[in-house]
Design a protein around this motif. Structure first.
Motif, PDB file in Angstrom:
ATOM      1  N   VAL A 103       0.822  -1.209   0.000  1.00 19.04           N
ATOM      2  CA  VAL A 103       0.000   0.000   0.000  1.00 19.04           C
ATOM      3  C   VAL A 103       0.858   1.263   0.000  1.00 19.04           C
ATOM      4  N   LEU A 104       1.944   1.265   0.780  1.00 20.87           N
ATOM      5  CA  LEU A 104       2.786   2.457   0.828  1.00 20.87           C
ATOM      6  C   LEU A 104       3.601   2.640  -0.446  1.00 20.87           C
ATOM      7  N   LEU A 108      -0.393   7.507  -3.190  1.00 21.45           N
ATOM      8  CA  LEU A 108      -1.377   7.997  -2.235  1.00 21.45           C
ATOM      9  C   LEU A 108      -1.055   9.426  -1.813  1.00 21.45           C
ATOM     10  N   ASP A 109      -1.987  10.006  -1.074  1.00 24.14           N
ATOM     11  CA  ASP A 109      -1.787  11.317  -0.476  1.00 24.14           C
ATOM     12  C   ASP A 109      -1.197  11.082   0.916  1.00 24.14           C
ATOM     13  N   PHE A 110       0.107  11.248   1.065  1.00 25.56           N
ATOM     14  CA  PHE A 110       0.781  10.866   2.293  1.00 25.56           C
ATOM     15  C   PHE A 110       0.908  12.039   3.268  1.00 25.56           C
ATOM     16  N   VAL A 111       1.053  11.690   4.529  1.00 25.74           N
ATOM     17  CA  VAL A 111       1.466  12.640   5.557  1.00 25.74           C
ATOM     18  C   VAL A 111       2.581  11.970   6.349  1.00 25.74           C
ATOM     19  N   GLU A 112       3.372  12.787   7.030  1.00 27.72           N
ATOM     20  CA  GLU A 112       4.447  12.251   7.861  1.00 27.72           C
ATOM     21  C   GLU A 112       3.999  12.217   9.314  1.00 27.72           C
ATOM     22  N   SER A 113       4.639  11.334  10.080  1.00 28.82           N
ATOM     23  CA  SER A 113       4.398  11.303  11.518  1.00 28.82           C
ATOM     24  C   SER A 113       5.714  11.032  12.217  1.00 28.82           C
ATOM     25  N   HIS A 133     -10.032   9.191   0.265  1.00 27.06           N
ATOM     26  CA  HIS A 133      -9.470   9.303  -1.085  1.00 27.06           C
ATOM     27  C   HIS A 133      -8.368   8.258  -1.287  1.00 27.06           C
ATOM     28  N   ASN A 134      -7.571   8.022  -0.255  1.00 28.09           N
ATOM     29  CA  ASN A 134      -6.571   6.965  -0.309  1.00 28.09           C
ATOM     30  C   ASN A 134      -7.223   5.588  -0.417  1.00 28.09           C
ATOM     31  N   ALA A 135      -8.302   5.396   0.331  1.00 26.64           N
ATOM     32  CA  ALA A 135      -9.000   4.105   0.290  1.00 26.64           C
ATOM     33  C   ALA A 135      -9.493   3.798  -1.118  1.00 26.64           C
ATOM     34  N   ASN A 136      -9.973   4.807  -1.817  1.00 25.32           N
ATOM     35  CA  ASN A 136     -10.422   4.595  -3.201  1.00 25.32           C
ATOM     36  C   ASN A 136      -9.250   4.219  -4.112  1.00 25.32           C
ATOM     37  N   ILE A 137      -8.081   4.816  -3.893  1.00 21.40           N
ATOM     38  CA  ILE A 137      -6.907   4.476  -4.699  1.00 21.40           C
ATOM     39  C   ILE A 137      -6.479   3.039  -4.433  1.00 21.40           C
ATOM     40  N   ILE A 138      -6.491   2.638  -3.158  1.00 22.21           N
ATOM     41  CA  ILE A 138      -6.143   1.258  -2.807  1.00 22.21           C
ATOM     42  C   ILE A 138      -7.141   0.286  -3.424  1.00 22.21           C
ATOM     43  N   ALA A 139      -8.423   0.622  -3.350  1.00 20.62           N
ATOM     44  CA  ALA A 139      -9.465  -0.237  -3.919  1.00 20.62           C
ATOM     45  C   ALA A 139      -9.285  -0.411  -5.425  1.00 20.62           C
ATOM     46  N   ARG A 140      -8.932   0.663  -6.115  1.00 17.12           N
ATOM     47  CA  ARG A 140      -8.740   0.565  -7.564  1.00 17.12           C
ATOM     48  C   ARG A 140      -7.535  -0.308  -7.904  1.00 17.12           C
ATOM     49  N   ALA A 141      -6.500  -0.246  -7.096  1.00 18.03           N
ATOM     50  CA  ALA A 141      -5.333  -1.105  -7.318  1.00 18.03           C
ATOM     51  C   ALA A 141      -5.717  -2.575  -7.155  1.00 18.03           C
ATOM     52  N   ILE A 142      -6.551  -2.867  -6.170  1.00 20.52           N
ATOM     53  CA  ILE A 142      -7.010  -4.245  -5.953  1.00 20.52           C
ATOM     54  C   ILE A 142      -7.884  -4.704  -7.113  1.00 20.52           C
ATOM     55  N   GLN A 143      -8.814  -3.865  -7.529  1.00 16.48           N
ATOM     56  CA  GLN A 143      -9.680  -4.196  -8.664  1.00 16.48           C
ATOM     57  C   GLN A 143      -8.854  -4.397  -9.933  1.00 16.48           C
ATOM     58  N   GLY A 144      -7.871  -3.543 -10.127  1.00 17.05           N
ATOM     59  CA  GLY A 144      -7.023  -3.665 -11.301  1.00 17.05           C
ATOM     60  C   GLY A 144      -6.224  -4.949 -11.317  1.00 17.05           C
TER      61      GLY A 144
END
Length: 279
Positions: A103-104, A108-113, A133-144
């Motif tokens: 996933v990383l 994605l739209d990342f933030v630091e911690s 918005h990140n969840a949708n990107i991850i979902a599309r990668a899985i679907q793809g």
């Protein structure tokens, strides 16, 4: 990253439910939140299983022999990344190319911690699923990966409704159990509270505890969030000393059912839990 293009086998109308279940490709995720996303992305077309127990932090998953066997049997394995899951990542990185999604490694739209207060060490915040918005990107990668058409698992209208629901509390202060709200803060522009523990779940030092108490007194903090998988001892201590209520905030979706609408439901529940701090 190149992913294998897989297609679910054909299932006739007369096939029994047990046969249908066994015929579906197995997708294994390391954590429950990724399973929620995977199920919403693939629906009935795949069997989704995850390795994280309800009592484990995502940082503490230990591989059993059964988990290893399951990962090798899966059509696709989905994990957060090497830093968050170092023990598991070694195994996953040894799988055949195209059998895993890191996933990383997605766009994605990342933030630091800050993951080590004493060494002032920063890294990418791994709690990416708390930004829809990140969840949708991850979902599309899985679907793809399965050759399916790519669709959102939470709509822009649903995201806007969450934003409107949070509008009355975006400037209010809180203390979270560990530093995991960065993506939620960025997505919905709520205030940045303070945390008892670092992003990897480690306890902070005495100086940080002193700063935390001063922050609570100076910023009219409304509650202390506690997470189911960590227990509430340290949260209870500081909540008692500051005379603040404890509120549950379940970033892992422990009680969320896996379903096609599961991710949207998870975000709505998480939002309600967050708002409960200020009621």
């Amino acid at each position: 990253m190149v992913l294998a293009i897989l297609h679910p086998p054909g299932i006739s109308a007369g096939t029994s439910s047990d046969t249908m279940e066994s015929a579906r490709p197995l997708v294994v995720t390391t954590t429950k939140p990724l399973a929620i996303i995977a199920k919403a992305a693939l629906g009935k077309h795949a069997k989704i299983e995850f390795l994280q127990s309800a009592k484990q932090s995502a940082h503490d998953i230990v591989l059993s022999v059964g988990a290893l066997e399951k990962m090798h049997r899966a059509e696709l394995v989905i994990f957060i990344g090497d830093q968050m899951e170092p023990g598991i990542a070694k195994v996953i990185n040894g799988l055949p190319e195209g059998k895993a999604i890191k996933v990383l490694g997605l766009d994605l739209d990342f933030v630091e911690s800050k993951i080590n207060q004493r060494e002032n060490h920063h890294s990418l915040d791994p709690h990416v699923w708390l930004n829809p918005h990140n969840a949708n990107i991850i979902a599309r990668a899985i679907q793809g990966a399965f050759g399916f058409s790519q669709q959102d698992i939470i709509t822009e209208m649903q995201i806007l409704a969450i934003e409107e629901n949070l509008a009355s509390v975006v400037e209010l202060s809180y203390i979270s159990h560990h530093d995991m709200l960065g993506h939620f803060i960025k997505a919905f522009k709520v205030s940045k509270g303070r945390s008892l523990r670092e992003a990897n779940g480690a306890r902070k030092g005495a100086k940080s505890q002193y700063v935390l108490r001063n922050f609570a007194k100076e910023n009219d903090v409304k509650c202390v969030f506690v997470e189911p998988q960590y227990g509430d001892k340290d949260a209870f201590v500081i909540a008692s000393s500051l005379e603040l209520p404890l509120r549950t905030l379940d970033a892992q979706g422990v009680k969320q059912q896996l379903s096609e609408t599961g991710y949207a439901e998870f975000m709505q529940t998480f939002t309600a839990q967050f708002k409960a701090c200020f009621s």
